[in-house]
Write a protein that holds these residues in place. Structure first.
Motif, PDB file in Angstrom:
ATOM      1  N   LEU A 240     -45.817 -45.813  11.093  1.00 60.36           N
ATOM      2  CA  LEU A 240     -47.095 -46.372  10.675  1.00 60.36           C
ATOM      3  C   LEU A 240     -46.832 -47.657   9.901  1.00 60.36           C
ATOM      4  CD1 LEU A 240     -49.068 -43.193   9.521  1.00 60.36           C
ATOM      5  CD2 LEU A 240     -48.966 -44.256  11.783  1.00 60.36           C
ATOM      6  N   LEU A 241     -47.484 -48.744  10.306  1.00 55.57           N
ATOM      7  CA  LEU A 241     -47.286 -50.047   9.686  1.00 55.57           C
ATOM      8  C   LEU A 241     -48.406 -50.323   8.690  1.00 55.57           C
ATOM      9  CD1 LEU A 241     -46.285 -52.019  12.918  1.00 55.57           C
ATOM     10  CD2 LEU A 241     -44.785 -50.941  11.235  1.00 55.57           C
ATOM     11  N   PRO A 242     -48.119 -51.057   7.633  1.00 53.20           N
ATOM     12  CA  PRO A 242     -49.141 -51.324   6.608  1.00 53.20           C
ATOM     13  C   PRO A 242     -50.282 -52.182   7.150  1.00 53.20           C
ATOM     14  CG  PRO A 242     -47.152 -52.615   6.201  1.00 53.20           C
ATOM     15  CD  PRO A 242     -46.811 -51.668   7.300  1.00 53.20           C
ATOM     16  N   VAL A 243     -51.490 -51.830   6.751  1.00 52.08           N
ATOM     17  CA  VAL A 243     -52.686 -52.592   7.116  1.00 52.08           C
ATOM     18  C   VAL A 243     -53.582 -52.679   5.887  1.00 52.08           C
ATOM     19  CG1 VAL A 243     -52.707 -52.074   9.587  1.00 52.08           C
ATOM     20  CG2 VAL A 243     -53.733 -50.461   7.993  1.00 52.08           C
ATOM     21  N   PRO A 244     -54.350 -53.755   5.749  1.00 51.34           N
ATOM     22  CA  PRO A 244     -55.214 -53.896   4.568  1.00 51.34           C
ATOM     23  C   PRO A 244     -56.486 -53.078   4.631  1.00 51.34           C
ATOM     24  CG  PRO A 244     -55.424 -55.813   5.992  1.00 51.34           C
ATOM     25  CD  PRO A 244     -54.344 -54.965   6.590  1.00 51.34           C
ATOM     26  N   ASP A 245     -56.875 -52.642   5.830  1.00 51.29           N
ATOM     27  CA  ASP A 245     -58.150 -51.943   6.018  1.00 51.29           C
ATOM     28  C   ASP A 245     -57.897 -50.459   6.220  1.00 51.29           C
ATOM     29  OD1 ASP A 245     -60.640 -50.990   6.824  1.00 51.29           O
ATOM     30  OD2 ASP A 245     -61.136 -52.818   7.919  1.00 51.29           O
ATOM     31  N   SER A 246     -58.548 -49.605   5.437  1.00 47.10           N
ATOM     32  CA  SER A 246     -58.349 -48.160   5.540  1.00 47.10           C
ATOM     33  C   SER A 246     -58.905 -47.576   6.834  1.00 47.10           C
ATOM     34  CB  SER A 246     -58.994 -47.453   4.342  1.00 47.10           C
ATOM     35  OG  SER A 246     -60.396 -47.699   4.320  1.00 47.10           O
ATOM     36  N   ASP A 247     -59.764 -48.322   7.527  1.00 47.51           N
ATOM     37  CA  ASP A 247     -60.316 -47.855   8.794  1.00 47.51           C
ATOM     38  C   ASP A 247     -59.479 -48.305   9.992  1.00 47.51           C
ATOM     39  OD1 ASP A 247     -62.631 -46.534   7.755  1.00 47.51           O
ATOM     40  OD2 ASP A 247     -63.486 -48.508   7.350  1.00 47.51           O
TER      41      ASP A 247
END
Length: 267
Positions: free
Chosen positions: A21-28
């Motif tokens: 899993l790669l980091p993303v700024p949006d929780s959705d």
């Protein structure tokens, strides 16, 4: 709530499958780097993988981005009924329809771990419209405690493929086959207690279209074959039905008092 359940399911599926899993700024939004096994299952690239394996080349697996909120700008929108979600359900069945895991407890805790049977299923409400939801039910195989929404509990617990040191398991008093029947009975009772407005509304639309069909053929006696064909098509379109599709199941050895304080104590 349904989209949140999908996001949790995807997170659990890709993590358990060994993807990154790669980091993303949006929780959705969920961004995942596939491993070789999942790439083969989801990306439909047989010629690519044949070439890589024949030449001994270094594979480059795909990175997928999903969004569970249609307001998010990045990623493929995934929801109940989307082909990609059904593809992932099928992959989950192929990879691990059954699993056995143990709760990871602090060293030297010397705890008894109780057996829980968990079943995840997709429930589809079908008529001329369709609605799906994921159902997760857990059954404690010693005292018969049932929990709806069991996957939410599992997602919060650290789990291991082997039993942690200084712990031991308690033998189930309820057999797996009997446990499955209990869960089926529980799920049936839940479904029977749910509101039936969606089915009643479908029945009204069914009656309306049947009335129109009868009026169109009312001067014809006996009725031609086309009448019965159209009548059957109307029935297939509107008849309310609930379908339950198995996704996966697992046997989990857990210390119940860590998530059900006061309800189930160590035996």
């Amino acid at each position: 709530m349904q989209q949140a359940a999908i996001h949790d399911f995807l997170t659990h599926f890709f993590t358990a499958s060994g993807c990154t899993l790669l980091p993303v700024p949006d929780s959705d939004v969920l961004k995942v780097k596939l491993n070789k096994e999942i790439d083969k299952l989801l990306m439909n690239r047989p010629f690519y993988w044949h070439y890589i394996e024949q030449t001994g080349g270094t594979p480059e697996t795909a990175t997928l981005v999903f969004r569970t909120d249609d307001k998010a700008e990045e990623g493929e929108l995934i929801h109940f009924g989307s082909p990609r979600l059904h593809q992932i359900f099928d992959a989950a069945l192929k990879l691990a329809p059954y699993i056995r895991l143990y709760q990871n407890l602090p060293p030297q805790s010397s705890s008894a771990l109780e057996p829980w049977l968990a079943i995840n299923a997709k429930i589809s409400y079908k008529c001329d419209l369709k609605k799906d939801r994921i159902c997760s039910i857990g059954l404690q195989l010693i005292n018969g405690t049932l929990i709806d929404g069991f996957q939410d509990i599992l997602d919060k617990l650290p789990l291991l493929p082997k039993m942690p040191d200084y712990c031991y398991t308690l033998s189930p008093l309820i057999r797996i086959g009997s446990g499955i029947k209990r869960i089926e009975t529980f799920l049936e009772s839940v479904l029977k207690s749910e509101p039936t407005g969606w089915a009643d509304d479908a029945g009204k639309r069914w009656a309306r279209d049947q009335e129109l069909l009868d009026s169109f053929y009312e001067q014809q006696d006996p009725k031609p074959e086309t009448y019965f064909q159209e009548k059957e098509a109307i029935r297939e379109q509107y008849q309310p039905r609930i379908l339950v599709q198995f996704i996966n199941a697992g046997l989990f050895y857990l210390k119940s008092s860590t998530f059900l304080p006061g309800s189930i104590r160590d035996h």
